[in-house]
Design an enzyme around this catalytic site. Structure first.
Site, PDB file in Angstrom:
ATOM      1  N   ASP A   1       0.877  -1.156   0.000  1.00  0.00           N
ATOM      2  CA  ASP A   1       0.000   0.000   0.000  1.00  0.00           C
ATOM      3  C   ASP A   1       0.928   1.223   0.000  1.00  0.00           C
ATOM      4  O   ASP A   1       2.149   1.081   0.136  1.00  0.00           O
ATOM      5  CB  ASP A   1      -0.883  -0.036   1.252  1.00  0.00           C
ATOM      6  CG  ASP A   1      -1.840   1.127   1.340  1.00  0.00           C
ATOM      7  OD1 ASP A   1      -2.264   1.634   0.282  1.00  0.00           O
ATOM      8  OD2 ASP A   1      -2.165   1.544   2.473  1.00  0.00           O
TER       9      ASP A   1
ATOM     10  N   ASP B   1      -0.062   4.893   1.490  1.00  0.00           N
ATOM     11  CA  ASP B   1      -0.212   5.728   2.684  1.00  0.00           C
ATOM     12  C   ASP B   1       0.009   4.919   3.952  1.00  0.00           C
ATOM     13  O   ASP B   1      -0.604   3.873   4.161  1.00  0.00           O
ATOM     14  CB  ASP B   1      -1.611   6.354   2.711  1.00  0.00           C
ATOM     15  CG  ASP B   1      -1.840   7.287   1.530  1.00  0.00           C
ATOM     16  OD1 ASP B   1      -1.089   8.259   1.393  1.00  0.00           O
ATOM     17  OD2 ASP B   1      -2.774   7.019   0.738  1.00  0.00           O
TER      18      ASP B   1
END
Length: 493
Positions: free
Chosen positions: A45, A47
């Protein structure tokens, strides 16, 4: 006559037993046995996995959403007096939408008394017990196994790090309405705050603010570049699946890794719409240029150097053939990033828990070691001495019980004055911890922890005893762990 002899113990005499057992904050912890030697493909991912943010970002989200409530939802101007409170909430809390209460719930659906807040103020335990007919929250009132709400749940769980400003804003608006004796509908308030927070992301306000002042918002120093470079040089395949738009990711990765960051990744997917990406088979991939122009051509292959948006995992698996336990995916959101991958697709999963480093450092302090050691000691004494004995002995046991209750509150406050540790409700695991242990094979404070391990390393979960096994693990019992003698009850004629 049945009686027992009470022996008093000094807390200081117990401390040396565990004071040397400090924990390294850069450790990778295992819930399930896993060898990096089996991992060929690493997914990430963006963030709070590759990019970490300063607290300035939470303040920014709070302020923008607060102003949206005032300007677009016609909330009172007086709300501007409220500011983001950095250490007020922790992740993993539940919010009762109908009652407008924020609280911490344990793995067995019990509310931790002392952690229920209406607005910015705690609710007395007696009031909580009266409202909930005790402390238990029925399963049908909570989200389902994946943290999703489907049939009118009254509880919302905040699992995302980005939800910290949302919880702050909910509490602040509730506080304002109560302080000014304004009659309001809690359900409307929850939906308005949720929409305002969503607008900060959906309308791109946050993205533009971060891109304009990236040094203020992105914490550079988690050694993301070193991790990616090490994986690349070891011949590992790498991919990125994020809900963030390409411009935002590109700006951040240029800052963290450098302009050649895309050379490290075999596949880059933006605006993936997780968790829908893992379940919805209908959305096809679409190619995007560096300038954000969308292509209309059908995607027959996911190519290195190109950017894709949307899509779905089933198409991803078909085009790449990257299946099963040779894939390890890292993310910070236990539900949106990890749950479906581990339960439905057999990928290995790694949870990034930034709060872990701070909590471990607190655990290692002399104050915390002292509290936890003596708390265990008291628990062991109460357990062995609680039945029988003369009135004087029972009076001492009652004093121990009261002291234990006071110390339990102290151990909560040492992590967070309002809600305690992210991982425990007093002695029980939190609802958050239970989901973490189920959906993540390994977990760590940041990706930089990988730099401490060889890529052939095998992670072994610590074998802890089940309750019925504890007699065979004497070091796990309260008295055994603290090497404390106790006087058993005896029958005397």
């Amino acid at each position: 006559m049945l009686f027992c002899t009470v022996i008093t113990y000094s807390p200081s005499s117990l401390i040396p037993v565990i004071s040397k057992n400090s924990v390294n904050p850069d450790t990778i912890f295992a819930n399930n046995e896993m060898s990096l030697g089996d991992i060929e493909i690493y997914g990430f991912d963006y963030d709070y996995t590759l990019a970490f943010y300063s607290r300035h970002l939470h303040t920014l989200i709070f302020n923008i959403a607060r102003d949206i409530l005032i300007q677009e939802h016609r909330y009172p101007e007086g709300l501007r007096e409220y500011e983001y409170i950095p250490n007020f909430v922790v992740r993993g809390l539940h919010y009762d939408v109908q009652k407008a209460l924020l609280m911490k719930i344990d793995a067995f659906h019990y509310i931790q008394l002392g952690t229920v807040y209406r607005g910015l103020h705690p609710v007395p335990d007696k009031e909580v017990i009266a409202m909930y007919d005790g402390c238990h929250v029925p399963l049908e009132n909570m989200s389902d196994f994946y943290g999703k709400s489907s049939h009118g749940h009254t509880m919302k769980q905040f699992m995302d790090i980005f939800s910290l400003p949302e919880m702050n804003l909910l509490c602040s608006v509730n506080d304002y309405f109560m302080k000014h004796n304004i009659d309001y509908e809690p359900v409307h308030l929850y939906k308005d705050v949720k929409e305002a927070i969503g607008d900060v992301h959906v309308k791109g306000i946050m993205y533009r603010a971060v891109e304009a002042d990236i040094e203020n918002y992105i914490s550079y120093g988690e050694q993301t570049h070193a991790v990616l470079k090490k994986l690349y040089e070891d011949g590992k395949k790498m991919f990125l699946i994020t809900n963030s738009p390409f411009d935002f990711v590109d700006r951040g990765m240029n800052y963290i890794v450098g302009k050649d960051w895309r050379d490290l990744f075999d596949i880059v997917i933006v605006q993936a719409d997780k968790p829908g990406f893992f379940n919805d088979r209908r959305k096809p991939f679409r190619r995007v240029t560096d300038k954000g122009v969308l292509h209309w051509d059908r995607i027959h292959k996911l190519e290195k150097g190109k950017i894709y948006k949307q899509g779905n995992l089933y198409e991803f698996l078909r085009l790449t053939g990257w299946r099963g336990s040779k894939v390890l995916y890292f993310g910070d959101h236990i539900y949106s990033d990890l749950a479906d991958l581990t339960l439905k697709h057999g990928w290995r999963t790694g949870a990034i828990i930034p709060e872990l480093r701070k909590e471990i450092k607190i655990m290692n302090t002399e104050e915390c070691v002292h509290l936890m050691t003596w708390l265990q000691g008291l628990t062991g004494l109460i357990e062995h001495m609680q039945v029988g004995g003369d009135p004087a002995s029972q009076a001492v046991v009652q004093e121990w019980i009261e002291e234990r209750e006071a110390m339990r509150s102290q151990t909560k406050d040492i992590f967070n004055g309002q809600f305690g540790s992210l991982f425990r409700t007093y002695h029980n695991p939190t609802y958050f911890s239970r989901r973490l242990s189920r959906f993540a094979d390994i977990y760590m404070a940041s990706l930089s922890c990988l730099l401490n391990y060889d890529f052939q390393h095998t992670f072994f979960p610590r074998r802890t005893p089940l309750q019925h096994e504890s007699p065979f693990w004497p070091e796990q019992t309260s008295a055994g762990a603290l090497k404390m003698p106790f006087i058993p009850l005896q029958n005397h004629n």
